[in-house]
Design a protein around this motif. Structure first.
Motif, PDB file in Angstrom:
ATOM      1  N   ALA A  39     154.137 -11.971  92.534  1.00  0.00           N
ATOM      2  CA  ALA A  39     153.097 -11.348  93.362  1.00  0.00           C
ATOM      3  C   ALA A  39     151.742 -11.407  92.649  1.00  0.00           C
ATOM      4  O   ALA A  39     150.721 -11.746  93.264  1.00  0.00           O
ATOM      5  CB  ALA A  39     153.474  -9.905  93.697  1.00  0.00           C
ATOM      6  N   GLU A  40     151.725 -11.090  91.356  1.00  0.00           N
ATOM      7  CA  GLU A  40     150.476 -11.176  90.590  1.00  0.00           C
ATOM      8  C   GLU A  40     149.974 -12.610  90.525  1.00  0.00           C
ATOM      9  O   GLU A  40     148.760 -12.853  90.559  1.00  0.00           O
ATOM     10  CB  GLU A  40     150.679 -10.632  89.177  1.00  0.00           C
ATOM     11  CG  GLU A  40     150.866  -9.138  89.101  1.00  0.00           C
ATOM     12  CD  GLU A  40     151.140  -8.662  87.678  1.00  0.00           C
ATOM     13  OE1 GLU A  40     150.945  -9.443  86.716  1.00  0.00           O
ATOM     14  OE2 GLU A  40     151.568  -7.506  87.530  1.00  0.00           O
ATOM     15  N   GLU A  41     150.900 -13.544  90.428  1.00  0.00           N
ATOM     16  CA  GLU A  41     150.509 -14.956  90.367  1.00  0.00           C
ATOM     17  C   GLU A  41     149.800 -15.372  91.652  1.00  0.00           C
ATOM     18  O   GLU A  41     148.754 -16.028  91.610  1.00  0.00           O
ATOM     19  CB  GLU A  41     151.750 -15.818  90.128  1.00  0.00           C
ATOM     20  CG  GLU A  41     151.452 -17.269  89.883  1.00  0.00           C
ATOM     21  CD  GLU A  41     152.663 -18.066  89.429  1.00  0.00           C
ATOM     22  OE1 GLU A  41     152.463 -19.219  89.045  1.00  0.00           O
ATOM     23  OE2 GLU A  41     153.800 -17.541  89.465  1.00  0.00           O
ATOM     24  N   PHE A  42     150.328 -14.970  92.794  1.00  0.00           N
ATOM     25  CA  PHE A  42     149.693 -15.302  94.062  1.00  0.00           C
ATOM     26  C   PHE A  42     148.314 -14.652  94.169  1.00  0.00           C
ATOM     27  O   PHE A  42     147.382 -15.255  94.708  1.00  0.00           O
ATOM     28  CB  PHE A  42     150.596 -14.916  95.238  1.00  0.00           C
ATOM     29  CG  PHE A  42     151.561 -16.006  95.618  1.00  0.00           C
ATOM     30  CD1 PHE A  42     151.507 -16.602  96.858  1.00  0.00           C
ATOM     31  CD2 PHE A  42     152.517 -16.458  94.715  1.00  0.00           C
ATOM     32  CE1 PHE A  42     152.381 -17.624  97.208  1.00  0.00           C
ATOM     33  CE2 PHE A  42     153.400 -17.466  95.045  1.00  0.00           C
ATOM     34  CZ  PHE A  42     153.335 -18.062  96.306  1.00  0.00           C
ATOM     35  N   TYR A  45     145.811 -16.663  92.308  1.00  0.00           N
ATOM     36  CA  TYR A  45     145.379 -17.843  93.052  1.00  0.00           C
ATOM     37  C   TYR A  45     144.434 -17.493  94.203  1.00  0.00           C
ATOM     38  O   TYR A  45     143.912 -18.382  94.862  1.00  0.00           O
ATOM     39  CB  TYR A  45     146.587 -18.591  93.623  1.00  0.00           C
ATOM     40  CG  TYR A  45     147.558 -19.107  92.588  1.00  0.00           C
ATOM     41  CD1 TYR A  45     147.113 -19.627  91.375  1.00  0.00           C
ATOM     42  CD2 TYR A  45     148.922 -19.075  92.825  1.00  0.00           C
ATOM     43  CE1 TYR A  45     148.009 -20.106  90.441  1.00  0.00           C
ATOM     44  CE2 TYR A  45     149.821 -19.556  91.886  1.00  0.00           C
ATOM     45  CZ  TYR A  45     149.363 -20.068  90.695  1.00  0.00           C
ATOM     46  OH  TYR A  45     150.256 -20.533  89.779  1.00  0.00           O
ATOM     47  N   GLY A  46     144.265 -16.186  94.447  1.00  0.00           N
ATOM     48  CA  GLY A  46     143.403 -15.761  95.548  1.00  0.00           C
ATOM     49  C   GLY A  46     144.074 -15.874  96.902  1.00  0.00           C
ATOM     50  O   GLY A  46     143.400 -15.944  97.933  1.00  0.00           O
ATOM     51  N   TRP A  50     150.772 -11.952 102.309  1.00  0.00           N
ATOM     52  CA  TRP A  50     151.799 -12.529 103.168  1.00  0.00           C
ATOM     53  C   TRP A  50     152.213 -13.935 102.718  1.00  0.00           C
ATOM     54  O   TRP A  50     153.334 -14.362 102.979  1.00  0.00           O
ATOM     55  CB  TRP A  50     151.357 -12.553 104.629  1.00  0.00           C
ATOM     56  CG  TRP A  50     150.111 -13.340 104.898  1.00  0.00           C
ATOM     57  CD1 TRP A  50     148.843 -12.848 105.008  1.00  0.00           C
ATOM     58  CD2 TRP A  50     150.000 -14.759 105.076  1.00  0.00           C
ATOM     59  NE1 TRP A  50     147.947 -13.869 105.236  1.00  0.00           N
ATOM     60  CE2 TRP A  50     148.631 -15.049 105.287  1.00  0.00           C
ATOM     61  CE3 TRP A  50     150.913 -15.795 105.077  1.00  0.00           C
ATOM     62  CZ2 TRP A  50     148.167 -16.346 105.496  1.00  0.00           C
ATOM     63  CZ3 TRP A  50     150.455 -17.090 105.277  1.00  0.00           C
ATOM     64  CH2 TRP A  50     149.098 -17.353 105.486  1.00  0.00           C
ATOM     65  N   SER A  51     151.333 -14.649 102.036  1.00  0.00           N
ATOM     66  CA  SER A  51     151.653 -16.017 101.629  1.00  0.00           C
ATOM     67  C   SER A  51     152.809 -16.059 100.637  1.00  0.00           C
ATOM     68  O   SER A  51     153.573 -17.026 100.616  1.00  0.00           O
ATOM     69  CB  SER A  51     150.422 -16.722 101.065  1.00  0.00           C
ATOM     70  OG  SER A  51     150.003 -16.126  99.855  1.00  0.00           O
ATOM     71  N   ILE A  97     142.688 -22.523  89.547  1.00  0.00           N
ATOM     72  CA  ILE A  97     142.232 -21.429  88.686  1.00  0.00           C
ATOM     73  C   ILE A  97     142.054 -21.882  87.235  1.00  0.00           C
ATOM     74  O   ILE A  97     141.961 -21.060  86.330  1.00  0.00           O
ATOM     75  CB  ILE A  97     143.160 -20.199  88.777  1.00  0.00           C
ATOM     76  CG1 ILE A  97     144.566 -20.522  88.287  1.00  0.00           C
ATOM     77  CG2 ILE A  97     143.172 -19.636  90.190  1.00  0.00           C
ATOM     78  CD1 ILE A  97     145.441 -19.284  88.098  1.00  0.00           C
ATOM     79  N   SER A  98     142.028 -23.183  87.022  1.00  0.00           N
ATOM     80  CA  SER A  98     141.791 -23.771  85.693  1.00  0.00           C
ATOM     81  C   SER A  98     142.799 -23.310  84.646  1.00  0.00           C
ATOM     82  O   SER A  98     142.449 -23.053  83.497  1.00  0.00           O
ATOM     83  CB  SER A  98     140.367 -23.461  85.217  1.00  0.00           C
ATOM     84  OG  SER A  98     139.421 -23.969  86.124  1.00  0.00           O
TER      85      SER A  98
END
Length: 123
Positions: A39-42, A45-46, A50-51, A97-98
């Protein structure tokens, strides 16, 4: 070659299921940004909340189809190609996100394996 492709199907399918169903709340060195969970990873990525569920559903279903393709070979190509597309998206998010290049390694490795599964004759 048939057993090699089957082994790849199991490796890819079970690995992706592990990430999404077992390791989703655990920190790994491969997570995007400074995230410790999927969840934090998504969020790194901004992407909208829901994604996570849409991508997770698609990856879990495609992984199950890739494993089922051991017995139903007609599923192999679409499942492997679908996962390859999803993994390409994963790599692009790391670039977005580089992230250091090494964080894209698992997705890149599984992308290559999916392409082998999809395009190398397996028997």
């Amino acid at each position: 070659m048939e057993y090699f492709i089957i082994a790849l199907q199991l490796i890819v399918g079970l690995s992706i299921l592990n990430v999404w169903l077992v390791q989703n709340q655990k920190a790994t060195r491969w997570r995007g940004g400074n995230a410790t969970t999927l969840a934090e990873e998504f969020h790194s990525y901004g992407l909208p909340d829901w994604s996570l569920y849409v991508v997770g559903f698609i990856k879990v279903v495609l992984s199950l189809l890739l494993i089922a393709a051991i017995w139903y070979p007609e599923l192999r190509f679409p499942a492997a190609l679908g996962l390859a597309a999803m993994l390409t998206g994963s790599i692009l998010m790391h670039f977005k996100i580089s992230d250091p290049l090494y964080k894209s390694f698992p997705a890149a490795l599984f992308l290559v394996l999916c392409l082998v599964i999809a395009f190398v004759p397996g028997g």
